[in-house]
Design a protein around this motif. Structure first.
Motif, mmCIF file in Angstrom:
data_model
loop_
_atom_site.group_PDB
_atom_site.id
_atom_site.type_symbol
_atom_site.label_atom_id
_atom_site.label_comp_id
_atom_site.label_asym_id
_atom_site.label_seq_id
_atom_site.Cartn_x
_atom_site.Cartn_y
_atom_site.Cartn_z
ATOM 1 N N TYR A 385 60.474 -60.722 -45.950
ATOM 2 C CA TYR A 385 61.717 -61.384 -46.334
ATOM 3 C C TYR A 385 62.732 -60.373 -46.859
ATOM 4 O O TYR A 385 63.938 -60.478 -46.580
ATOM 5 C CB TYR A 385 61.432 -62.448 -47.390
ATOM 6 C CG TYR A 385 62.659 -63.188 -47.860
ATOM 7 C CD1 TYR A 385 63.131 -64.302 -47.178
ATOM 8 C CD2 TYR A 385 63.366 -62.765 -48.988
ATOM 9 C CE1 TYR A 385 64.257 -64.983 -47.597
ATOM 10 C CE2 TYR A 385 64.496 -63.439 -49.415
ATOM 11 C CZ TYR A 385 64.946 -64.543 -48.728
ATOM 12 O OH TYR A 385 66.070 -65.200 -49.141
ATOM 13 N N PHE A 386 62.276 -59.392 -47.600
ATOM 14 C CA PHE A 386 63.197 -58.489 -48.281
ATOM 15 C C PHE A 386 63.481 -57.194 -47.510
ATOM 16 O O PHE A 386 64.456 -56.503 -47.810
ATOM 17 C CB PHE A 386 62.655 -58.135 -49.668
ATOM 18 C CG PHE A 386 62.660 -59.304 -50.616
ATOM 19 C CD1 PHE A 386 63.847 -59.742 -51.177
ATOM 20 C CD2 PHE A 386 61.499 -59.979 -50.919
ATOM 21 C CE1 PHE A 386 63.863 -60.813 -52.041
ATOM 22 C CE2 PHE A 386 61.508 -61.061 -51.782
ATOM 23 C CZ PHE A 386 62.694 -61.482 -52.341
ATOM 24 N N GLY A 405 52.391 -43.159 -39.208
ATOM 25 C CA GLY A 405 53.776 -42.748 -39.450
ATOM 26 C C GLY A 405 54.703 -43.933 -39.593
ATOM 27 O O GLY A 405 55.707 -44.051 -38.872
ATOM 28 N N LEU A 406 54.384 -44.812 -40.526
ATOM 29 C CA LEU A 406 55.230 -45.978 -40.780
ATOM 30 C C LEU A 406 56.494 -45.558 -41.515
ATOM 31 O O LEU A 406 56.519 -44.536 -42.222
ATOM 32 C CB LEU A 406 54.464 -47.014 -41.605
ATOM 33 C CG LEU A 406 53.215 -47.616 -40.942
ATOM 34 C CD1 LEU A 406 52.423 -48.441 -41.947
ATOM 35 C CD2 LEU A 406 53.606 -48.473 -39.744
ATOM 36 N N SER A 407 57.529 -46.339 -41.373
ATOM 37 C CA SER A 407 58.782 -46.032 -42.056
ATOM 38 C C SER A 407 58.706 -46.440 -43.518
ATOM 39 O O SER A 407 57.912 -47.288 -43.916
ATOM 40 C CB SER A 407 59.942 -46.775 -41.371
ATOM 41 O OG SER A 407 59.776 -48.175 -41.513
ATOM 42 N N ASN A 408 59.550 -45.828 -44.311
ATOM 43 C CA ASN A 408 59.621 -46.093 -45.746
ATOM 44 C C ASN A 408 61.091 -46.199 -46.125
ATOM 45 O O ASN A 408 61.877 -45.270 -45.902
ATOM 46 C CB ASN A 408 58.938 -44.962 -46.520
ATOM 47 C CG ASN A 408 58.846 -45.240 -48.011
ATOM 48 O OD1 ASN A 408 59.613 -46.037 -48.561
ATOM 49 N ND2 ASN A 408 57.926 -44.565 -48.683
ATOM 50 N N VAL A 417 59.409 -49.467 -50.999
ATOM 51 C CA VAL A 417 58.929 -49.075 -49.677
ATOM 52 C C VAL A 417 59.382 -50.082 -48.622
ATOM 53 O O VAL A 417 59.743 -49.728 -47.514
ATOM 54 C CB VAL A 417 57.393 -48.961 -49.684
ATOM 55 C CG1 VAL A 417 56.854 -48.652 -48.294
ATOM 56 C CG2 VAL A 417 56.936 -47.913 -50.685
ATOM 57 N N GLN A 418 59.315 -51.389 -48.964
ATOM 58 C CA GLN A 418 59.748 -52.512 -48.143
ATOM 59 C C GLN A 418 58.872 -52.771 -46.926
ATOM 60 O O GLN A 418 58.555 -53.915 -46.620
ATOM 61 C CB GLN A 418 61.225 -52.363 -47.722
ATOM 62 C CG GLN A 418 62.210 -52.399 -48.873
ATOM 63 C CD GLN A 418 63.649 -52.577 -48.414
ATOM 64 O OE1 GLN A 418 63.927 -52.813 -47.245
ATOM 65 N NE2 GLN A 418 64.583 -52.457 -49.348
ATOM 66 N N ASN A 419 58.483 -51.786 -46.188
ATOM 67 C CA ASN A 419 57.768 -51.984 -44.929
ATOM 68 C C ASN A 419 56.478 -52.776 -45.147
ATOM 69 O O ASN A 419 55.556 -52.323 -45.822
ATOM 70 C CB ASN A 419 57.435 -50.630 -44.296
ATOM 71 C CG ASN A 419 56.978 -50.745 -42.865
ATOM 72 O OD1 ASN A 419 56.390 -51.731 -42.455
ATOM 73 N ND2 ASN A 419 57.241 -49.702 -42.077
ATOM 74 N N ASN A 474 49.272 -42.383 -47.656
ATOM 75 C CA ASN A 474 50.512 -41.809 -48.163
ATOM 76 C C ASN A 474 51.656 -42.484 -47.419
ATOM 77 O O ASN A 474 51.674 -42.527 -46.193
ATOM 78 C CB ASN A 474 50.534 -40.290 -47.921
ATOM 79 C CG ASN A 474 51.666 -39.619 -48.686
ATOM 80 O OD1 ASN A 474 52.830 -40.001 -48.564
ATOM 81 N ND2 ASN A 474 51.327 -38.595 -49.472
ATOM 82 N N ASP A 475 52.612 -43.020 -48.168
ATOM 83 C CA ASP A 475 53.735 -43.721 -47.529
ATOM 84 C C ASP A 475 54.912 -42.784 -47.244
ATOM 85 O O ASP A 475 55.991 -43.234 -46.854
ATOM 86 C CB ASP A 475 54.183 -44.906 -48.364
ATOM 87 C CG ASP A 475 54.656 -44.504 -49.758
ATOM 88 O OD1 ASP A 475 55.025 -43.333 -49.974
ATOM 89 O OD2 ASP A 475 54.672 -45.383 -50.647
#
Length: 1011
Positions: A385-386, A405-408, A417-419, A474-475
């Motif tokens: 949602y956010f 390799g997720l986005s942050n 972080v939101q993801n 690790n984000d």
């Protein structure tokens, strides 16, 4: 000579008639209850010979081979039996002629005929239960029983919230007591819906009070399926496969809407974050002012998921023994992607009854359920949602993020972080649930057809092994450590009941009495621990290392063997109970129960709960002759119930130590702390219920209606004593729930091939706080999102400022009635919300806060349609609720962090100048403290209409065919829900929507094969 020959032939013929005639003996009983039917008529077709059954249901009649015997009794279908050679004994079972009035209803420690009830009882049959494709049987009752509120939960295997006639406790659970084959349960998540024969809902205190201190929230009695005596073995496979489809998915602001909103806030920091996104991910080729990213996070995190159920059962019986054996497999995948999120359950059951002697029957059943549930991470819904749409799922430049390799969002400057894919990929929560229910019963006839003794022993084992694993990752900014938490709970419950049942009929008097004793014990154990820094680090590829023994550090604050609800304590209960049901000539009905409960949980050891009920079958009176009215009964009852589901706290003032300095020394002193909790007994509910049952137009139209007043006293509540700081628990609260319930059904057969039915039910509810001791109110919820229980208002009503609109211009602010000082102090400007000045003093403060609504619906309803043409069947169920509010806390979270996305409705319709909106504030206003106050801006109506269930089935081959009976079924569960609430769905158990698991529509194809 001729005369002699003729006389000889007549004599021989008469002799043959007498010789061929024999005396037939037997009994006539109800096919469901096996109870004798006195006064039943037996006729020989074409002859004047008539007989009747005696008080014990026995008869004798002289008949000849080939005679057709007709058995009939009021309210039953007439049955014809042809006498064959050698017949001397006939035991006949009559089927109910009016299913509504003559059906046998299971009540506490026995049964009653529907026409003789003085209490409010609703029955749901197996055919309706299996129409709903769900793990939980109670989900099938949504919209079917007036006064019973079912709040769905979309998570795999999750139980719905169940409330019967409102909320009756501030501290204890409000769920009803479930009695499954005489065993007590708080939930029935272990039951396979296919195994259930009937669900009987005891709604009023008069019906439920025989269960004592566990029955304050109503009682739901569940009988599982049994075999039948003298029935050939039957094998049934029943299964379905289907898909769960997300529906009513909330629309969030896309990149274009989000950037427009950010620019309108005027926030230099947030505008810079947009520039950072453009620099990092490139600009949109069609609009260089936008980043080349437009992520719909809900589309990313969820997708349709399969559901299936398979059930195989064997049942039948001989003259002496009946049996039912079965097994089932249920699997429900979750909607979340990239995470184990499912529920799988295996069930095995057997149920056997045997007439070992003419006077003795023994039986038992055994039900084993084992389930594995992987919980979906709720923070994924919250983050979806956010999360801003300018952020992609993966970010090749976030090279520090490992192992994915997720986005942050922090790389763009945002605080969080939101993801949502971080918790989806690196959190794994598993529950292993095992439950075993064993039952043994023995019933002995002491006086034939009059006095019986029954003993039944039930034992239940339940084990829940929960494991949560946080995989280290690790984000890109923060290293999140690995951790494992385990929680093992075991419970051992037993119930032993012994009771006598006396049935007698003398003249026009009918008496049923029960006298019994019950012993119950409940023991539970808990053990939990949490370890961190797991070595080797947990990964999905190496689950064999997911053990606490691999932890290198332990959280000492998260290790223990007791909490607020599980105290490793052995609770013991001893009860004595009795019931009397009497009717005179089927017209005047009296009913009463008394139960004494003793336990070791509270200082007050014993509680006594009584009920009384009465009914008048007006239609049985000689003076009653109203065309079109076939049956009319008036009834009423009063009763007491108890709730022991609260924590005891029988205390007293205590001394506490403190240290202080006197001179050069440190002195330890003691002082009296006058605050202490005192809960010495259970809560008590007292209820009055009046009702009417009627049948019209040759029993095609049926009506049931009830009005109730339910008062709950001695409620455990937290109070703040005068002068002293702090709070303490006292049994001083009182609630009242009142309401009206009505059920109306029409059914008719047009011809042999076509029949139809249509029905509906409604229920109203008014919940009111009647007492909080000397306190005028009791607060709940967070201070920023206040709920308050106020005398005369609903329990935990939402409480804040009432919004009357949005300031459109400066002149409107000046004419608002607020003082100039107040306007300047709060910096009010156009685009801000207008709060109603309740007391008219020119300022908005705590004195202007008011009740904004309740999460309890004031009106619920359901409707059903059924059509049957030859072997084709169609049914539809509708239901809805209104008169309740939902706190859209998702929007309110801006008070804690405002650098997040907003929903599309707010983004499109916020105030953008005079006349643009009188509902939503401006973009900059959303971030000002004035508009973030708890107010009706955050409150929305939860009213909805739903097409709950649509089912179409066709049966191939009937019982007359040499091929097995086969039925194909198509079902749509929740295919359409209409509502205005700005969320996934309006079903929120506590009325606070901080993002809940979506409730999907379910479409299934099913097959039933009967051999």
């Amino acid at each position: 000579m001729r005369k002699s020959l003729l006389l000889s032939l007549l004599f021989l013929y008469s002799s043959l008639l007498v010789y061929g005639q024999t005396t037939i003996r037997g009994t006539v009983k109800d096919s469901q209850s096996q109870m004798s039917i006195p006064g039943a008529t037996i006729r020989i077709s074409g002859k004047s010979t008539i007989s009747q059954t005696d008080d014990a249901g026995r008869f004798t009649i002289d008949a000849t081979t080939g005679d057709a015997l007709s058995f009939s009794f009021l309210g039953y279908e007439t049955k014809t039996v042809t006498v064959t050679a050698g017949d001397t004994v006939l035991n006949v079972l009559l089927e109910d002629g009016n299913q509504t009035l003559e059906e046998i209803v299971v009540v506490g420690y026995g049964t009653q005929r529907q026409r003789n009830l003085t209490t409010a009882v609703a029955t749901v049959r197996a055919d309706d239960i299996v129409k709903t494709p769900a793990a939980q049987p109670m989900q099938a009752l949504q919209g079917r029983v007036p006064g019973l509120q079912i709040v769905s939960n979309g998570a795999p295997g999750a139980s719905p919230t169940v409330r019967l006639r409102g909320v009756t406790s501030a501290e204890g659970a409000s769920a009803p007591l479930y009695v499954v084959d005489n065993m007590f349960f708080d939930n029935i998540d272990f039951l396979n819906p296919n195994d259930i024969a009937t669900i009987n809902v005891l709604k009023d205190a008069s019906a439920a009070a025989i269960y004592g201190v566990r029955a304050a929230n109503g009682v739901i009695i569940i009988e599982t399926k049994s075999g039948a005596y003298n029935q050939e073995a039957e094998i049934v496979y029943d299964g379905y496969w289907g898909i769960q489809n997300p529906q009513n998915v909330l629309k969030m602001a896309n990149t274009e809407q989000f950037v427009r909103y950010i620019n309108e806030t005027g926030s230099a920091a947030d505008i810079a974050f947009i520039e950072n996104a453009i620099n990092r991910f490139g600009a949109d080729p069609n609009n260089p002012a936008l980043p080349n990213v437009n992520t719909n996070w809900y589309n990313e995190v969820m997708s349709p998921a399969p559901i299936q159920n398979h059930n195989l059962s064997f049942s039948g019986g001989s003259e002496k023994t009946r049996y039912a054996i079965g097994g089932s497999y249920f699997n429900q995948e979750g909607l979340l992607n990239d995470q184990r999120n499912d529920f799988t359950r295996l069930n095995f059951r057997t149920k056997v009854d045997s007439r070992v002697r003419d006077w003795l029957t023994v039986g038992g059943n055994f039900n084993v359920s084992t389930a594995r549930q992987y919980e979906g991470e709720n923070t994924a819904w919250f983050r979806s949602y956010f999360a801003v749409p300018t952020l992609p799922v993966f970010d090749p430049q976030n090279t520090a993020a490992t192992p994915l390799g997720l986005s942050n969002a922090q790389s763009l400057g945002y605080r969080g972080v939101q993801n949502p894919f971080f918790p989806l990929n690196f959190v794994d929560t598993r529950n292993h649930i095992a439950k075993v229910l064993g039952n043994f019963n023995l019933e002995a006839t002491i006086i034939e057809n009059k006095l019986k003794f029954r003993t039944q022993y039930n034992y239940s084992l339940a084990f829940n092994n929960t494991r949560r694993v946080d995989q280290g990752y690790n984000d890109g900014v923060t290293q999140v450590p690995s951790a494992i938490r385990r929680n093992n709970t075991s419970s051992y419950d037993q119930v032993w009941d012994n009771f006598l049942t006396y049935d007698d009929q003398f003249g026009k008097h009918n008496l049923n009495a029960v006298l019994g004793h019950s012993y119950r014990s409940e023991y539970s154990e808990l053990l939990f621990a949490r370890g961190t820094a797991i070595n080797p680090a947990p990964t999905r590829a190496a689950e064999q290392f997911w053990y606490l023994t691999n932890a290198t550090d332990f959280d000492l604050n998260d290790i223990g063997d007791a909490n607020e609800t599980t105290l490793n304590a052995n609770l013991k209960f001893l009860s004595f109970f009795g019931r009397v049901a009497y009717n005179y000539d089927g017209k005047y009905l009296l009913y009463g129960t008394l139960r004494s409960d003793g336990n070791n949980k509270f200082q007050k050891k014993w509680g006594h709960f009584a009920t009384i009920g009465a009914g008048w079958v007006v239609s049985q009176e000689e003076f009653f002759n109203v065309p079109g009215i076939d049956f009319l009964k008036l009834r009423g009852g009063w009763g007491q119930l108890g709730n022991d589901g609260i924590n005891p706290a029988a205390g007293r003032p205590r001394y506490q130590e403190n240290t202080g300095a006197i001179g050069d020394g440190r002195v330890v002193g003691r002082f009296l702390n006058p605050l202490f909790d005192l809960i010495s007994s259970w809560e008590t509910t007292v209820e009055t219920n009046v009702g009417i049952d009627a049948q019209f137009l040759n029993n095609r139209l049926s009506l049931n209606a009830d009005y109730f007043i339910r008062d709950t006293r001695n409620l455990a509540v937290n109070i703040i004593p005068p002068v002293l700081r702090g709070s303490e628990r006292r049994s001083v609260g009182a609630f009242r729930n009142t309401g009206f319930e009505m059920n109306l059904n029409w059914q008719d057969n047009i011809n042999e091939d076509f029949s139809y039915s249509i029905g509906g039910n409604i229920a109203t509810l008014k919940n009111e706080v009647r007492s909080l001791g000397d306190a005028p109110f009791l607060d709940a919820g967070q201070a920023e999102f206040r709920q308050r229980s106020i005398i005369g208002q609903p329990y935990q009503a939402f409480f804040g400022y009432d919004v009357t609109g949005v300031f459109q211009n400066e002149q409107q602010i000046q004419n608002s009635g607020y003082t100039q000082e107040f306007i300047q102090a709060n910096g009010l400007r156009p685009g801000d919300l207008i709060f109603r000045d309740v007391n008219g003093d020119g300022v908005i403060d705590d004195l202007d806060r008011t009740v904004l609504g309740s999460y309890l619906p004031t009106f619920t309803w359901g409707g059903n349609i059924g059509l049957s043409y030859k072997r084709l069947d169609f049914s539809a169920l509708f239901q809805g609720q209104s008169g309740f509010s939902i706190l859209n806390r998702k929007r309110g979270e801006m008070i804690f962090t405002n650098d997040t996305n907003i929903d599309a409705d707010l983004a499109e319709n916020m105030w953008r100048g005079e006349g643009t909106s009188n509902q939503y504030p401006s973009a900059s206003g959303l971030r000002r403290a004035w508009n973030q106050n708890m107010s009706s801006y955050f409150m929305e109506s939860g009213s909805y209409f739903r097409l709950q269930n649509v089912r179409l089935s066709y049966t191939f081959f009937g019982s007359e065919s040499k091929w097995p009976e086969t039925r194909l079924t198509f079902t749509a569960e929740r295919p359409l829900t209409i509502f205005k609430y700005n969320g996934f769905n309006p079903e929120v158990a506590d009325g606070i929507d901080r993002e809940v698991y979506p409730i999907p529509a379910v479409y299934t194809f099913g097959v039933m094969i009967k051999l």
